[in-house]
Design a protein around this motif. Structure first.
Motif, PDB file in Angstrom:
ATOM      1  N   MET A   1      25.304  21.720  68.663  1.00 49.65           N
ATOM      2  CA  MET A   1      25.270  23.085  70.263  1.00 49.65           C
ATOM      3  C   MET A   1      24.571  24.023  70.816  1.00 49.65           C
ATOM      4  SD  MET A   1      30.016  24.231  71.514  1.00 49.65           S
ATOM      5  CE  MET A   1      29.800  22.013  71.779  1.00 49.65           C
ATOM      6  N   SER A   2      25.074  24.364  71.052  1.00 46.49           N
ATOM      7  CA  SER A   2      23.973  25.747  71.687  1.00 46.49           C
ATOM      8  C   SER A   2      23.968  26.301  73.071  1.00 46.49           C
ATOM      9  CB  SER A   2      22.183  26.612  71.201  1.00 46.49           C
ATOM     10  OG  SER A   2      21.251  24.805  72.201  1.00 46.49           O
ATOM     11  N   GLY A   3      24.188  27.085  73.136  1.00 47.78           N
ATOM     12  CA  GLY A   3      23.392  27.634  74.508  1.00 47.78           C
ATOM     13  C   GLY A   3      22.955  28.404  75.515  1.00 47.78           C
ATOM     14  N   SER A   4      22.031  27.812  76.186  1.00 48.01           N
ATOM     15  CA  SER A   4      21.195  28.335  76.905  1.00 48.01           C
ATOM     16  C   SER A   4      20.161  28.421  77.072  1.00 48.01           C
ATOM     17  CB  SER A   4      21.293  28.089  78.736  1.00 48.01           C
ATOM     18  OG  SER A   4      21.612  29.563  78.909  1.00 48.01           O
ATOM     19  N   PRO A   5      18.800  28.838  77.210  1.00 55.40           N
ATOM     20  CA  PRO A   5      17.523  29.286  76.803  1.00 55.40           C
ATOM     21  C   PRO A   5      17.961  31.159  77.644  1.00 55.40           C
ATOM     22  CG  PRO A   5      16.866  27.324  77.119  1.00 55.40           C
ATOM     23  CD  PRO A   5      18.365  27.174  77.798  1.00 55.40           C
ATOM     24  N   GLN A   6      18.096  31.282  78.495  1.00 54.45           N
ATOM     25  CA  GLN A   6      18.457  32.428  79.191  1.00 54.45           C
ATOM     26  C   GLN A   6      19.713  33.147  78.354  1.00 54.45           C
ATOM     27  OE1 GLN A   6      19.882  32.324  83.001  1.00 54.45           O
ATOM     28  NE2 GLN A   6      19.376  34.323  83.309  1.00 54.45           N
ATOM     29  N   GLN A   7      21.145  32.522  77.887  1.00 52.20           N
ATOM     30  CA  GLN A   7      21.656  32.933  77.697  1.00 52.20           C
ATOM     31  C   GLN A   7      21.517  33.281  76.153  1.00 52.20           C
ATOM     32  OE1 GLN A   7      25.285  34.596  76.425  1.00 52.20           O
ATOM     33  NE2 GLN A   7      24.613  34.289  78.828  1.00 52.20           N
ATOM     34  N   THR A   8      20.791  32.529  75.617  1.00 56.21           N
ATOM     35  CA  THR A   8      20.263  32.600  74.127  1.00 56.21           C
ATOM     36  C   THR A   8      19.827  34.102  73.914  1.00 56.21           C
ATOM     37  OG1 THR A   8      20.423  30.789  73.347  1.00 56.21           O
ATOM     38  CG2 THR A   8      19.204  32.061  72.147  1.00 56.21           C
ATOM     39  N   ARG A   9      18.710  34.291  74.778  1.00 51.22           N
ATOM     40  CA  ARG A   9      17.687  35.715  75.264  1.00 51.22           C
ATOM     41  C   ARG A   9      18.545  36.496  75.640  1.00 51.22           C
ATOM     42  NH1 ARG A   9      14.120  32.296  77.946  1.00 51.22           N
ATOM     43  NH2 ARG A   9      14.780  32.349  79.606  1.00 51.22           N
ATOM     44  N   ARG A  10      19.306  36.818  76.101  1.00 49.44           N
ATOM     45  CA  ARG A  10      20.537  37.723  76.468  1.00 49.44           C
ATOM     46  C   ARG A  10      20.924  38.101  75.062  1.00 49.44           C
ATOM     47  NH1 ARG A  10      24.540  37.117  81.103  1.00 49.44           N
ATOM     48  NH2 ARG A  10      22.530  36.655  82.407  1.00 49.44           N
ATOM     49  N   VAL A  11      21.795  36.774  74.339  1.00 46.26           N
ATOM     50  CA  VAL A  11      22.454  37.059  73.166  1.00 46.26           C
ATOM     51  C   VAL A  11      21.596  38.624  72.485  1.00 46.26           C
ATOM     52  CG1 VAL A  11      23.493  35.993  71.456  1.00 46.26           C
ATOM     53  CG2 VAL A  11      24.383  35.286  73.223  1.00 46.26           C
ATOM     54  N   ILE A  12      20.705  37.436  72.536  1.00 44.83           N
ATOM     55  CA  ILE A  12      19.579  38.845  71.353  1.00 44.83           C
ATOM     56  C   ILE A  12      19.421  39.767  72.029  1.00 44.83           C
ATOM     57  CG2 ILE A  12      17.210  38.251  70.516  1.00 44.83           C
ATOM     58  CD1 ILE A  12      16.578  34.662  70.003  1.00 44.83           C
ATOM     59  N   LEU A  13      18.879  40.056  73.219  1.00 49.92           N
ATOM     60  CA  LEU A  13      18.574  41.071  73.193  1.00 49.92           C
ATOM     61  C   LEU A  13      19.589  41.940  72.465  1.00 49.92           C
ATOM     62  CD1 LEU A  13      17.233  43.692  74.580  1.00 49.92           C
ATOM     63  CD2 LEU A  13      17.957  42.600  76.213  1.00 49.92           C
ATOM     64  N   ALA A  14      21.041  41.596  73.674  1.00 50.17           N
ATOM     65  CA  ALA A  14      22.460  42.744  73.041  1.00 50.17           C
ATOM     66  C   ALA A  14      22.468  43.054  71.378  1.00 50.17           C
ATOM     67  CB  ALA A  14      23.131  41.284  73.721  1.00 50.17           C
ATOM     68  N   SER A  15      21.957  41.566  70.759  1.00 51.85           N
ATOM     69  CA  SER A  15      22.331  42.038  69.550  1.00 51.85           C
ATOM     70  C   SER A  15      21.541  43.000  68.858  1.00 51.85           C
ATOM     71  CB  SER A  15      22.144  40.812  68.814  1.00 51.85           C
ATOM     72  OG  SER A  15      23.060  39.524  68.603  1.00 51.85           O
ATOM     73  N   LEU A  16      20.473  42.598  69.781  1.00 47.90           N
ATOM     74  CA  LEU A  16      19.199  44.233  69.130  1.00 47.90           C
ATOM     75  C   LEU A  16      19.387  45.032  68.876  1.00 47.90           C
ATOM     76  CD1 LEU A  16      16.667  44.576  67.698  1.00 47.90           C
ATOM     77  CD2 LEU A  16      15.250  43.428  69.645  1.00 47.90           C
ATOM     78  N   ILE A  17      19.545  45.205  70.326  1.00 47.15           N
ATOM     79  CA  ILE A  17      20.201  46.648  70.697  1.00 47.15           C
ATOM     80  C   ILE A  17      21.446  47.422  70.166  1.00 47.15           C
ATOM     81  CG2 ILE A  17      21.247  47.644  73.337  1.00 47.15           C
ATOM     82  CD1 ILE A  17      19.221  47.016  74.857  1.00 47.15           C
ATOM     83  N   GLY A  18      22.846  46.546  69.918  1.00 43.10           N
ATOM     84  CA  GLY A  18      23.612  46.835  68.929  1.00 43.10           C
ATOM     85  C   GLY A  18      23.426  47.006  67.707  1.00 43.10           C
ATOM     86  N   THR A  19      22.784  47.038  67.211  1.00 42.01           N
ATOM     87  CA  THR A  19      21.864  46.743  65.984  1.00 42.01           C
ATOM     88  C   THR A  19      21.687  47.894  65.277  1.00 42.01           C
ATOM     89  OG1 THR A  19      20.647  45.284  65.863  1.00 42.01           O
ATOM     90  CG2 THR A  19      23.001  44.273  65.345  1.00 42.01           C
TER      91      THR A  19
END
Length: 435
Positions: free
Chosen positions: A1-19
């Motif tokens: 189970m995984s998120g959609s590619p668009q949601q995955t990119r959004r999550v990665i961006l949010a994680s990158l900005i936050g960290t």
């Protein structure tokens, strides 16, 4: 189970900005501790001991990080990854801003270093909870075949934060006189954190919860006491995560923090020399960490990780002789190749540690293994390096210390399984033998 590619990119961006913002805050303190805080908060001591005391307040955060990992890991496994990430970002941003308005020793006496240490402790709490959540959101949303690459992006927050923090301090240091920099210039990047944190919050509030966590929640399988269950069912995974992390931390803080102490102290060079050298290496890591994360998807976590361990252990013996040339190109070369070796370890590290634990315990397990190692590794590394050089009068002692720590990391890799092909959605924490 995984998120959609668009949601995955959004999550990665949010994680990158936050960290990136969290590590910006964290490295501001580390760099300021080596360059400024000794003079401002411990002016009654000689320069060496003042720097040691400033680095000791820096180490307070490393003690707080496991506590943050325990507290926020518990809520991350119970309430979800997303909520915790919002709280940790606020905690880090507010404490960093307050450091920027903190009075010095000349104004309030001994209360100044006490408040400094307290705010550094709060920073450590925030960062202790941040890492696990950011990594897990990226890991659990994405394509299982790209877990190493996806989970490496929160790791990019380390060099990104360092570039932002060190770059800001370097610009201020270059444009201001020493008196102005010590008086007020160092405060500017801390105050900027109060503005930047709102950017991180805006991005993070737009992402969805981890699909793997949602599945655990729907099944009613959440752990009541996650850390207790981790200790009971995943002891070997905790040991592996802890030991695999130690050498990476020691090498990193030797290459990025002790380098500043050694260049400005025994070698008598301007602080901008070390800052700029590490800045170049950190900028290259922005691309190298995802590259090594991707390589771990292809060749496995342990082979890529171990290659970085060996490279760092070899390079540390060339690192200090290059610094001692006092030539900026050679100093930059020393820092750059040291951080290439670090990137090879750091790229696959997030996925490797997180994959050791089952979904319902992953936040607590990964955070605990990762953050406890920070006390033994990063918190003590600059202090031990200073003491070793002071005792033996040679950097060979420091190099041997780094190699010993990297040997511990090699053991941690040896006792762990290859985690690349584990089915995270299908694991059960009744299988401690896989750790």
């Amino acid at each position: 189970m995984s998120g959609s590619p668009q949601q995955t990119r959004r999550v990665i961006l949010a994680s990158l900005i936050g960290t990136s913002l969290e590590w910006y805050d964290f490295f501001l303190y580390t760099t300021a501790a080596t360059l400024v805080f000794g003079k401002l908060f411990f002016p009654t001591f000689d320069p060496l001991n003042a720097t040691l005391l400033a680095l000791t307040t820096n180490a307070v955060a490393f003690v707080a990080r496991p506590l943050g990992g325990i507290v926020f890991g518990h809520f991350g496994d119970r309430a979800g990854r997303k909520t915790v990430l919002v709280v940790t970002l606020l905690l880090m941003g507010i404490s960093t801003f307050l450091i920027g308005v903190l009075p010095g020793y000349d104004s309030v006496g001994v209360l100044a270093p006490v408040m400094l240490a307290l705010l550094r402790f709060v920073q450590g709490l925030g960062l202790g909870g941040e890492w696990g959540g950011a990594v897990l959101m990226s890991l659990e949303h994405g394509d299982p075949r790209r877990r190493g690459f996806n989970a490496s992006w929160p790791q990019v927050g380390v060099p990104a934060g360092y570039v932002l923090a060190t770059g800001t301090l370097a610009i201020l240091s270059f444009t201001l006189s020493d008196a102005a920099f010590l008086s007020w210039g160092w405060r500017v990047p801390f105050l900027l954190s109060g503005v930047l944190v709102f950017v991180g919050l805006w991005v993070r509030l737009k992402v969805t919860e981890s699909p793997l966590f949602e599945r655990v929640e729907q099944q009613g399988a959440k752990a009541r006491m996650p850390l207790v269950e981790v200790l009971r069912t995943h002891p070997r995974a905790l040991l592996s995560a802890f030991t695999a992390r130690i050498g990476v931390d020691v090498a990193f803080y030797t290459f990025t923090a002790y380098i500043l102490v050694y260049l400005t102290g025994p070698l008598g060079l301007d602080r901008s020399v070390g800052l700029n050298a590490v800045l170049i290496g950190s900028a290259l890591q922005l691309a190298l960490i995802p590259l090594f994360g991707a390589l771990s998807d292809r060749y496995g976590r342990r082979p890529v990780y171990l290659a970085g361990v060996v490279a760092a252990a070899v390079w540390v013996f060339a690192f200090f002789p290059l610094l001692e040339t006092r030539s900026f190109p050679l100093i930059a070369l020393a820092a750059v190749l040291a951080l290439v070796a670090h990137a090879a370890m750091y790229g696959p590290q997030a996925a490797f540690i997180a994959e050791l634990f089952s979904t319902r315990l992953r936040y607590s397990g990964a955070s605990m293994g990762y953050q406890v190692a920070g006390i033994v590794g990063g918190a003590l590394a600059p202090i031990i390096a200073i003491k070793l050089f002071d005792a033996f009068g040679t950097t060979l002692a420091v190099s041997l210390y780094v190699v010993a720590a990297l040997a511990v990391t090699a053991v941690g890799l040896a006792i762990a399984p290859e985690t690349r092909d584990l089915d995270l959605a299908g694991e059960h924490d009744s299988q401690p033998q896989r750790a």
